[in-house]
Design a protein around this motif. Sequence first.
Motif, PDB file in Angstrom:
ATOM      1  N   PHE A  11     -24.037  -1.409 -21.690  1.00 24.49           N
ATOM      2  CA  PHE A  11     -22.962  -2.223 -22.248  1.00 24.49           C
ATOM      3  C   PHE A  11     -23.281  -2.632 -23.681  1.00 24.49           C
ATOM      4  O   PHE A  11     -22.388  -2.678 -24.533  1.00 24.49           O
ATOM      5  N   THR A  15     -20.845  -1.672 -26.730  1.00 30.91           N
ATOM      6  CA  THR A  15     -20.217  -2.712 -27.540  1.00 30.91           C
ATOM      7  C   THR A  15     -20.565  -2.537 -29.012  1.00 30.91           C
ATOM      8  O   THR A  15     -19.702  -2.678 -29.891  1.00 30.91           O
ATOM      9  N   TRP A 164      -8.846  -1.838 -27.959  1.00 32.37           N
ATOM     10  CA  TRP A 164      -8.306  -1.930 -26.598  1.00 32.37           C
ATOM     11  C   TRP A 164      -8.778  -0.760 -25.748  1.00 32.37           C
ATOM     12  O   TRP A 164      -9.149  -0.937 -24.576  1.00 32.37           O
ATOM     13  N   VAL A 167     -12.552  -1.368 -24.999  1.00 28.30           N
ATOM     14  CA  VAL A 167     -12.752  -2.489 -24.078  1.00 28.30           C
ATOM     15  C   VAL A 167     -12.293  -2.117 -22.679  1.00 28.30           C
ATOM     16  O   VAL A 167     -12.903  -2.502 -21.671  1.00 28.30           O
ATOM     17  N   ARG A 168     -11.207  -1.356 -22.606  1.00 26.55           N
ATOM     18  CA  ARG A 168     -10.735  -0.891 -21.300  1.00 26.55           C
ATOM     19  C   ARG A 168     -11.794  -0.024 -20.610  1.00 26.55           C
ATOM     20  O   ARG A 168     -12.010  -0.123 -19.403  1.00 26.55           O
ATOM     21  N   GLN A 169     -12.455   0.810 -21.399  1.00 23.80           N
ATOM     22  CA  GLN A 169     -13.527   1.614 -20.835  1.00 23.80           C
ATOM     23  C   GLN A 169     -14.692   0.734 -20.369  1.00 23.80           C
ATOM     24  O   GLN A 169     -15.322   1.009 -19.350  1.00 23.80           O
ATOM     25  N   LEU A 170     -14.976  -0.333 -21.128  1.00 25.19           N
ATOM     26  CA  LEU A 170     -16.055  -1.235 -20.740  1.00 25.19           C
ATOM     27  C   LEU A 170     -15.722  -2.001 -19.465  1.00 25.19           C
ATOM     28  O   LEU A 170     -16.598  -2.270 -18.638  1.00 25.19           O
ATOM     29  N   ASN A 171     -14.455  -2.377 -19.299  1.00 23.32           N
ATOM     30  CA  ASN A 171     -14.052  -3.181 -18.146  1.00 23.32           C
ATOM     31  C   ASN A 171     -13.794  -2.352 -16.890  1.00 23.32           C
ATOM     32  O   ASN A 171     -13.664  -2.912 -15.798  1.00 23.32           O
ATOM     33  N   GLN A 172     -13.686  -1.043 -17.037  1.00 25.80           N
ATOM     34  CA  GLN A 172     -13.353  -0.205 -15.894  1.00 25.80           C
ATOM     35  C   GLN A 172     -14.359  -0.337 -14.752  1.00 25.80           C
ATOM     36  O   GLN A 172     -13.961  -0.442 -13.580  1.00 25.80           O
ATOM     37  N   LEU A 174     -16.111  -2.915 -13.895  1.00 28.20           N
ATOM     38  CA  LEU A 174     -15.906  -4.208 -13.237  1.00 28.20           C
ATOM     39  C   LEU A 174     -14.659  -4.183 -12.365  1.00 28.20           C
ATOM     40  O   LEU A 174     -14.653  -4.734 -11.255  1.00 28.20           O
ATOM     41  N   LYS A 175     -13.593  -3.555 -12.853  1.00 33.10           N
ATOM     42  CA  LYS A 175     -12.376  -3.455 -12.039  1.00 33.10           C
ATOM     43  C   LYS A 175     -12.640  -2.636 -10.777  1.00 33.10           C
ATOM     44  O   LYS A 175     -12.132  -2.946  -9.701  1.00 33.10           O
ATOM     45  N   THR A 197     -21.788   5.324 -14.529  1.00 34.65           N
ATOM     46  CA  THR A 197     -21.614   3.918 -14.881  1.00 34.65           C
ATOM     47  C   THR A 197     -22.660   3.504 -15.909  1.00 34.65           C
ATOM     48  O   THR A 197     -23.717   4.136 -16.026  1.00 34.65           O
TER      49      THR A 197
END
Length: 437
Positions: A11, A15, A164, A167-172, A174-175, A197
């Motif tokens: 991460f 980032t 966006w 960040v969407r790739q980073l949050n995937q 977690l979702k 991951t």
Amino acid sequence: MKTPLWFPQSFFARTLWLVLIVVLFSKALTLVYLLMNEDVLVDRQYSHGVALTLRAYWAADEENRDQIAEAAGLIRVTGAGVPEGEQHWPYSEIYQRQMQAELGEDTEVRLRIHAPPALWVNAPSLGPGWLKVPLYPHPLRGQKIWNVLGWFLAIGLLSTASAWIFVRQLNQPLKRLVFAARQLGQGRSVRLPISDTPSEMTEVYRAFNQMAEDVEQAGRERELMLAGVSHDLRTPLTRLRLSLSLMGNESDLSEDMVRDIEDMDAILDQFLAFIRDGRDEPVEEVDLNDLIYEVVAPYNQHEEQVRLCLEPIPPFPLRRVSLKRMLGNLIGNALHHAGKGVEVAAYVSGDQSAPYVVLSVLDRGAGIDESELETIFNPFIRGDRARGGKGTGLGLAIVKRIAAQHGGNVELRNRSGGGIEARVRLPLGLLLPRNAV
């Protein structure tokens, strides 16, 4: 899809890469704008032309200077007649640097664009005094400020879109973890992939997979244990029932003993139903109203004990056997405590974006204390003394678990005038809306 080897694996690195790319992208677009900005190029050429005119003026003899001044519109001004300059970025700086580069480092420039636009230049290396040079409004009319704002707005939008995406790739991951946790909570077997991951999430995924394996193993062991207990207990119960039937009516306790044996058998059934919660049952499209008719029919064979108030409901995915067990528990509980006057209602509620089905079983028996309405769904809790009685206290726990497996929930409500309403809410879509009532 497996993450490429060249892609950052943590991460922190992702980032950092995100910030670097967005900043470089913004700088590149700004550079493109400056290189393509016609006004800046025109202003540089205009200042160069002014410098050439001033050189020609001061290089000429006294007789020809008046002619050059008249032709170029130059006016000699004393120190008191020179106004203070205005700042118009970046044009004031462009004129200042251009004049100093061409006329000497000691050159002073004052710029005004109001009534009328003009440029005052003092170049001691060429000659004494200030010269007023007329300007034309085109280069200094605001330099197409809306174009500038449009460019920077586009840069901001494109940079935001890039951020966006990253960040969407980073949050995937977690979702994906949230979705898997919900699936596990509904009793489904789920495992998370650890090959694609970020490194920080790999350990989390491994821990989740181990937890899911432990939960499933514990469930299998618990089911096996209770199945063994049920088998071992039913053998002597069957033998006792057979012995009592052979005894006939020789003992006044025979009937009571038979009832006790039947109660014990029913308790074992409840334990097995609670442990085998139907999570392995396949999901199929079911017409809920037809299923309700099947469950209610045995209760209304001789007389109407259960009244139906059903509205049209579209078929939706359900576990048929589990839902029949849930509805049977609710109706049996209502008949046991109310005796009659039980009603089953079903209808669709919610808006078109998040519809859900409401299935209610209502009776006119004794109510339940408000403080016990939340805890009554816990295993081995039979409610307050008003509705207490025989049983294992697993019926409502089974109802709650089956509702949760379908993505819904259940609650008990005291009715005005006496009685209880057991209200089950089942989503027609993926999730039950938060405002479901």
